[in-house]
Design an enzyme around this catalytic site. Structure first.
Site, PDB file in Angstrom:
ATOM      1  N   MET A  34     -93.635   9.646 -86.005  1.00  0.00           N
ATOM      2  CA  MET A  34     -95.050   9.242 -86.306  1.00  0.00           C
ATOM      3  C   MET A  34     -95.349   7.862 -85.835  1.00  0.00           C
ATOM      4  O   MET A  34     -96.426   7.266 -86.483  1.00  0.00           O
ATOM      5  CB  MET A  34     -95.187   9.525 -87.961  1.00  0.00           C
ATOM      6  N   ALA A  36     -95.008   3.733 -84.906  1.00  0.00           N
ATOM      7  CA  ALA A  36     -94.708   2.445 -85.444  1.00  0.00           C
ATOM      8  C   ALA A  36     -92.992   2.571 -85.265  1.00  0.00           C
ATOM      9  O   ALA A  36     -92.041   2.558 -85.941  1.00  0.00           O
ATOM     10  CB  ALA A  36     -94.591   2.549 -87.010  1.00  0.00           C
ATOM     11  N   LEU A  37     -92.642   2.705 -84.038  1.00  0.00           N
ATOM     12  CA  LEU A  37     -91.563   2.860 -83.377  1.00  0.00           C
ATOM     13  C   LEU A  37     -90.780   1.657 -83.782  1.00  0.00           C
ATOM     14  O   LEU A  37     -91.178   0.427 -83.362  1.00  0.00           O
ATOM     15  CB  LEU A  37     -91.411   3.164 -81.971  1.00  0.00           C
ATOM     16  N   ASP A  39     -85.967   0.241 -83.285  1.00  0.00           N
ATOM     17  CA  ASP A  39     -84.655   0.651 -82.728  1.00  0.00           C
ATOM     18  C   ASP A  39     -84.082   2.074 -82.888  1.00  0.00           C
ATOM     19  O   ASP A  39     -83.467   2.509 -82.042  1.00  0.00           O
ATOM     20  CB  ASP A  39     -83.838  -0.514 -82.822  1.00  0.00           C
ATOM     21  N   HIS A  41     -85.642   4.491 -83.529  1.00  0.00           N
ATOM     22  CA  HIS A  41     -86.543   5.677 -82.460  1.00  0.00           C
ATOM     23  C   HIS A  41     -86.034   5.353 -81.247  1.00  0.00           C
ATOM     24  O   HIS A  41     -85.754   6.419 -80.484  1.00  0.00           O
ATOM     25  CB  HIS A  41     -87.797   5.277 -82.830  1.00  0.00           C
ATOM     26  N   GLN A  65     -98.005  15.901 -94.628  1.00  0.00           N
ATOM     27  CA  GLN A  65     -96.727  15.532 -95.399  1.00  0.00           C
ATOM     28  C   GLN A  65     -96.791  14.511 -96.452  1.00  0.00           C
ATOM     29  O   GLN A  65     -95.998  13.963 -96.986  1.00  0.00           O
ATOM     30  CB  GLN A  65     -95.660  15.402 -94.580  1.00  0.00           C
ATOM     31  N   GLY A 152     -83.308  11.967 -86.713  1.00  0.00           N
ATOM     32  CA  GLY A 152     -82.496  10.975 -87.066  1.00  0.00           C
ATOM     33  C   GLY A 152     -81.620  11.455 -88.342  1.00  0.00           C
ATOM     34  O   GLY A 152     -82.359  12.398 -89.055  1.00  0.00           O
TER      35      GLY A 152
END
Length: 283
Positions: A34, A36-37, A39, A41, A65, A152
């Protein structure tokens, strides 16, 4: 300087791009995000690059969601920084649809799941959540047609739900979990960590410390209820409002009555200030 990834925003453009990526039947990995990356990600992207010849990263803040009381409107959006990170990682394609592309007028289909989606963890506090997750992930899988997808382990129940869905619906996608990336003090990396005040950020690693303490007590043969109760008390004592602090079967997420019941996973969800955090560890 690395070449910028292809950026596509419509399904026809994505189909054309996929034809180019599939040259010589190259394996494709998808990393759904989504944005807003951070480390964490980046670690998913790097695993994807090790497992496949081509890597797609999707960036889509999925309204399905989020409940009306949740943070869809304020969810962090850092497009330029995200593209810079993915360029540095030499990602092949960024799939960045808008809401109308994903949920056009008349959209009326949802994917509903049972099994790990009804384990009484996240679903107990966010009953809307997994219907939104499975629907958007199902769409991402059919749009991008990857050979594998990387998720993740921080969202452990979500990982189990998506894995089950891919198998049950014969989607032809191998779902791979990647270990949680943490800050130096143990706080799991999350896009929502930016919401924490300075004092809240200082207390946030208590979640990890409590799980580690309970896991150690369980491994040492302590009573299950006593070990988990001590961890829960630590979380509450740090100023959190606790949703759950539980040990479950690591594969089915079913409740367990004894440490002899199989592989175990400790899962926690708690709110500090206005920020809700989740984490988990194996025992």
């Amino acid at each position: 300087m690395p070449r910028s990834p292809m950026i596509v925003r419509t399904v026809p453009a994505l189909r054309r791009a996929l034809e180019g990526l599939r040259v010589r039947k190259a394996a494709i990995a998808l990393v759904p995000t989504m944005g807003a990356l951070h480390d964490g990600h980046v670690s998913l992207v790097r695993l994807a690059k090790r497992r496949a010849a081509k890597v797609i990263v999707s960036i889509f803040v999925n309204p399905a969601q989020f409940a009306p009381t949740e943070d869809f409107g304020s969810y962090p959006r850092t497009w330029k920084a995200d593209v810079a990170k993915l360029t540095a990682e030499k990602v092949d394609l960024i799939w960045n649809p808008d809401v109308k592309t994903m949920y056009p007028d008349g959209f009326a289909t949802r994917i509903l799941t049972e099994g790990p989606a009804t384990a009484g963890l996240e679903d107990r506090f966010r009953p809307h959540f997994f219907g939104g997750v499975t629907t958007v992930v199902g769409k991402l899988f059919t749009q991008c047609r990857p050979d594998l997808a990387i998720f993740g382990e921080k969202d452990f129940q979500q990982l189990q739900v998506v894995t089950r869905m891919a198998v049950d619906l014969d989607l032809g996608v191998k779902v791979i979990g990647s270990r949680t990336i943490c800050e130096a003090d143990g706080l799991a990396m999350s896009s929502r960590n930016v919401y924490l005040s300075q004092d809240e950020r200082r207390m946030a690693p208590t979640l990890y410390k409590a799980m580690k303490e309970s896991a150690g007590r369980l491994r040492a043969g302590d009573d299950l209820d006593a070990a988990m109760g001590a961890g829960a008390e630590m979380v509450v004592g740090a100023g959190f409002t606790l949703d759950y602090f539980e040990v479950r079967h690591a594969e089915t997420l079913a409740p367990i009555a004894s440490v002899k019941d199989g592989p175990m996973r400790i899962l926690v969800a708690a709110k500090i200030g206005n920020t809700r955090l989740i984490d988990n560890i194996g025992v």
